[in-house]
Design a protein around this motif. Sequence first.
Motif, PDB file in Angstrom:
ATOM      1  N   THR A 209       0.841  -1.290  -0.139  1.00 27.78           N
ATOM      2  CA  THR A 209      -0.090  -0.015   0.141  1.00 27.78           C
ATOM      3  C   THR A 209       0.927   1.147  -0.079  1.00 27.78           C
ATOM      4  O   THR A 209       0.409   2.370  -0.208  1.00 27.78           O
ATOM      5  CB  THR A 209      -0.836  -0.221   1.326  1.00 27.78           C
ATOM      6  OG1 THR A 209      -0.171   0.281   2.356  1.00 27.78           O
ATOM      7  CG2 THR A 209      -1.911  -1.248   1.362  1.00 27.78           C
ATOM      8  N   GLN A 210       2.216   1.242   0.307  1.00 25.18           N
ATOM      9  CA  GLN A 210       3.086   2.174   0.397  1.00 25.18           C
ATOM     10  C   GLN A 210       3.869   2.347  -0.889  1.00 25.18           C
ATOM     11  O   GLN A 210       4.389   3.502  -1.038  1.00 25.18           O
ATOM     12  CB  GLN A 210       4.030   2.215   1.838  1.00 25.18           C
ATOM     13  CG  GLN A 210       3.085   2.039   3.142  1.00 25.18           C
ATOM     14  CD  GLN A 210       2.160   3.072   3.336  1.00 25.18           C
ATOM     15  OE1 GLN A 210       2.541   4.322   3.133  1.00 25.18           O
ATOM     16  NE2 GLN A 210       0.829   2.588   4.040  1.00 25.18           N
ATOM     17  N   TYR A 211       4.063   1.275  -1.483  1.00 25.36           N
ATOM     18  CA  TYR A 211       5.080   1.151  -2.536  1.00 25.36           C
ATOM     19  C   TYR A 211       4.662   1.930  -3.835  1.00 25.36           C
ATOM     20  O   TYR A 211       3.274   2.296  -3.904  1.00 25.36           O
ATOM     21  CB  TYR A 211       5.158  -0.389  -2.689  1.00 25.36           C
ATOM     22  CG  TYR A 211       6.350  -0.433  -3.833  1.00 25.36           C
ATOM     23  CD1 TYR A 211       7.694  -0.378  -3.404  1.00 25.36           C
ATOM     24  CD2 TYR A 211       6.340  -1.168  -5.073  1.00 25.36           C
ATOM     25  CE1 TYR A 211       8.776  -0.719  -3.929  1.00 25.36           C
ATOM     26  CE2 TYR A 211       7.254  -1.398  -5.851  1.00 25.36           C
ATOM     27  CZ  TYR A 211       8.705  -1.318  -5.293  1.00 25.36           C
ATOM     28  OH  TYR A 211       9.587  -1.498  -5.959  1.00 25.36           O
ATOM     29  N   PRO A 212       5.520   2.592  -4.376  1.00 24.77           N
ATOM     30  CA  PRO A 212       7.032   2.641  -4.279  1.00 24.77           C
ATOM     31  C   PRO A 212       7.822   3.347  -3.431  1.00 24.77           C
ATOM     32  O   PRO A 212       9.157   3.337  -3.670  1.00 24.77           O
ATOM     33  CB  PRO A 212       7.349   3.024  -5.919  1.00 24.77           C
ATOM     34  CG  PRO A 212       6.513   3.974  -6.180  1.00 24.77           C
ATOM     35  CD  PRO A 212       5.060   3.380  -5.512  1.00 24.77           C
ATOM     36  N   THR A 213       7.128   3.889  -2.558  1.00 26.26           N
ATOM     37  CA  THR A 213       7.664   4.619  -1.663  1.00 26.26           C
ATOM     38  C   THR A 213       8.322   3.496  -0.656  1.00 26.26           C
ATOM     39  O   THR A 213       7.920   2.725  -0.247  1.00 26.26           O
ATOM     40  CB  THR A 213       6.957   5.350  -0.731  1.00 26.26           C
ATOM     41  OG1 THR A 213       6.332   6.602  -1.552  1.00 26.26           O
ATOM     42  CG2 THR A 213       7.596   6.133   0.478  1.00 26.26           C
ATOM     43  N   LEU A 214       9.806   3.870  -0.191  1.00 27.31           N
ATOM     44  CA  LEU A 214      10.686   2.994   0.601  1.00 27.31           C
ATOM     45  C   LEU A 214      10.560   3.611   1.947  1.00 27.31           C
ATOM     46  O   LEU A 214      11.041   4.726   2.124  1.00 27.31           O
ATOM     47  CB  LEU A 214      12.145   2.761  -0.038  1.00 27.31           C
ATOM     48  CG  LEU A 214      12.167   2.143  -1.416  1.00 27.31           C
ATOM     49  CD1 LEU A 214      13.436   2.397  -2.094  1.00 27.31           C
ATOM     50  CD2 LEU A 214      11.631   1.047  -1.313  1.00 27.31           C
ATOM     51  N   SER A 215      10.305   2.554   2.933  1.00 29.75           N
ATOM     52  CA  SER A 215      10.189   3.107   4.163  1.00 29.75           C
ATOM     53  C   SER A 215      11.712   3.285   5.023  1.00 29.75           C
ATOM     54  O   SER A 215      12.670   2.681   4.311  1.00 29.75           O
ATOM     55  CB  SER A 215       9.685   1.996   5.291  1.00 29.75           C
ATOM     56  OG  SER A 215      10.504   0.721   5.247  1.00 29.75           O
ATOM     57  N   PRO A 216      12.032   4.067   5.874  1.00 32.86           N
ATOM     58  CA  PRO A 216      13.268   4.234   6.600  1.00 32.86           C
ATOM     59  C   PRO A 216      13.712   2.973   6.917  1.00 32.86           C
ATOM     60  O   PRO A 216      15.092   2.868   6.852  1.00 32.86           O
ATOM     61  CB  PRO A 216      12.874   5.244   7.744  1.00 32.86           C
ATOM     62  CG  PRO A 216      11.633   5.872   7.360  1.00 32.86           C
ATOM     63  CD  PRO A 216      10.934   5.011   6.395  1.00 32.86           C
ATOM     64  N   TYR A 217      12.943   1.907   7.250  1.00 31.52           N
ATOM     65  CA  TYR A 217      13.483   0.653   7.789  1.00 31.52           C
ATOM     66  C   TYR A 217      14.254  -0.363   6.725  1.00 31.52           C
ATOM     67  O   TYR A 217      15.387  -0.588   6.765  1.00 31.52           O
ATOM     68  CB  TYR A 217      12.452  -0.182   8.162  1.00 31.52           C
ATOM     69  CG  TYR A 217      12.784  -1.512   8.905  1.00 31.52           C
ATOM     70  CD1 TYR A 217      13.208  -1.498   9.995  1.00 31.52           C
ATOM     71  CD2 TYR A 217      12.436  -2.716   8.382  1.00 31.52           C
ATOM     72  CE1 TYR A 217      13.801  -2.893  10.570  1.00 31.52           C
ATOM     73  CE2 TYR A 217      12.764  -3.786   8.704  1.00 31.52           C
ATOM     74  CZ  TYR A 217      13.308  -3.961   9.962  1.00 31.52           C
ATOM     75  OH  TYR A 217      13.716  -5.307  10.278  1.00 31.52           O
ATOM     76  N   VAL A 218      13.593  -0.028   5.478  1.00 33.92           N
ATOM     77  CA  VAL A 218      14.150  -0.664   4.073  1.00 33.92           C
ATOM     78  C   VAL A 218      15.411  -0.219   3.804  1.00 33.92           C
ATOM     79  O   VAL A 218      16.276  -0.773   3.694  1.00 33.92           O
ATOM     80  CB  VAL A 218      13.264  -0.857   3.071  1.00 33.92           C
ATOM     81  CG1 VAL A 218      13.850  -1.198   1.899  1.00 33.92           C
ATOM     82  CG2 VAL A 218      11.929  -1.628   3.607  1.00 33.92           C
ATOM     83  N   LYS A 219      15.476   1.340   3.939  1.00 35.21           N
ATOM     84  CA  LYS A 219      16.613   2.022   3.488  1.00 35.21           C
ATOM     85  C   LYS A 219      17.596   2.003   4.274  1.00 35.21           C
ATOM     86  O   LYS A 219      18.843   1.720   4.067  1.00 35.21           O
ATOM     87  CB  LYS A 219      16.103   3.613   3.159  1.00 35.21           C
ATOM     88  CG  LYS A 219      15.550   3.848   2.108  1.00 35.21           C
ATOM     89  CD  LYS A 219      15.076   5.218   1.675  1.00 35.21           C
ATOM     90  CE  LYS A 219      14.265   5.887   2.490  1.00 35.21           C
ATOM     91  NZ  LYS A 219      14.027   7.244   1.935  1.00 35.21           N
ATOM     92  N   SER A 220      17.287   1.870   5.776  1.00 34.89           N
ATOM     93  CA  SER A 220      18.610   1.892   6.608  1.00 34.89           C
ATOM     94  C   SER A 220      19.453   0.530   6.818  1.00 34.89           C
ATOM     95  O   SER A 220      20.592   0.465   7.122  1.00 34.89           O
ATOM     96  CB  SER A 220      18.002   2.097   8.161  1.00 34.89           C
ATOM     97  OG  SER A 220      17.180   1.005   8.655  1.00 34.89           O
ATOM     98  N   HIS A 221      18.636  -0.492   6.105  1.00 32.45           N
ATOM     99  CA  HIS A 221      19.443  -1.914   6.217  1.00 32.45           C
ATOM    100  C   HIS A 221      19.995  -2.180   4.735  1.00 32.45           C
ATOM    101  O   HIS A 221      20.605  -3.195   4.582  1.00 32.45           O
ATOM    102  CB  HIS A 221      18.320  -2.963   6.587  1.00 32.45           C
ATOM    103  CG  HIS A 221      18.059  -2.854   8.040  1.00 32.45           C
ATOM    104  ND1 HIS A 221      18.987  -3.241   9.018  1.00 32.45           N
ATOM    105  CD2 HIS A 221      16.949  -2.535   8.727  1.00 32.45           C
ATOM    106  CE1 HIS A 221      18.434  -2.985  10.258  1.00 32.45           C
ATOM    107  NE2 HIS A 221      17.232  -2.829  10.250  1.00 32.45           N
TER     108      HIS A 221
END
Length: 264
Positions: A209-221
């Motif tokens: 439902t949020q995609y293609p926005t990437l969450s901080p959690y995905v980006k941080s790892h």
Amino acid sequence: MNLSLGFSPCPNDTFIFDALVNGAIDTSGLQFDTKLEDVETLNQWAVQGKLDITKLSFAAGLKVSDTYELLNSGSALGRGCGPLLIAREAVPLEKVKDLKIAIPGAFTTANLLFSIAFPEAGNKQVMLFSDIEQAVLSGKADAGVIIHENRFTYQQKGLVKLIDLGEFWETKTGQPIPLGGIFIRKDIPAEVRAKVDQLIHQSLQHAYTQYPTLSPYVKSHAQEMDENVMRQHIDLYVNEYSLDLGTKGKEAVEKLKEMAAQQG
């Protein structure tokens, strides 16, 4: 109830589990102690039965089937998403058996697929998947089996593809490539196993439902990975089989089991 949960820091896994482990969905009282590790580490831990729920290469999952069962949600299967055998320059495939091959883990599906394609190739060196490109470039290995985001970066480094092992699998079997799945200990109560399966499905639905926005959690790892590469990674490894294996997904896993047995 508190459950230990292991998955990789790769974007496909963090995308799937983000909502589950960060409170975006109701987990009905279940709590998760998360461990993010390279998949080969998770494969080795599974032999020890270390975690309650864990991402595993399907090749490893077959070896621990007495302890763990596969869940319907969270898997990585698909077409055009398999591991690649790469080298510094073109090499005839009949000579691969004589090369020193870097592999991303003895228990990985990538190694199993390579072994099916090149059963006589015995000179293998296990290393972290992210080190394989450099090992080939430096001459530490003659060729390497690459997985994950390295599929998108090897050409930029001047490396060449010798064979697409996923394409080899698809041509040989007609099945999607079973790369990895989510496994849960069989000694956990059946109703809890079913609930976890449902929660992973819900977590992925929420992510979409949020995609293609990437969450901080995905980006941080994702270390220093470019956001476009993160999306390529998610688009390649997260699909309808991740929501539910379904009949076709289960048939592909059974085919891998059959061919693994032939390898001994």
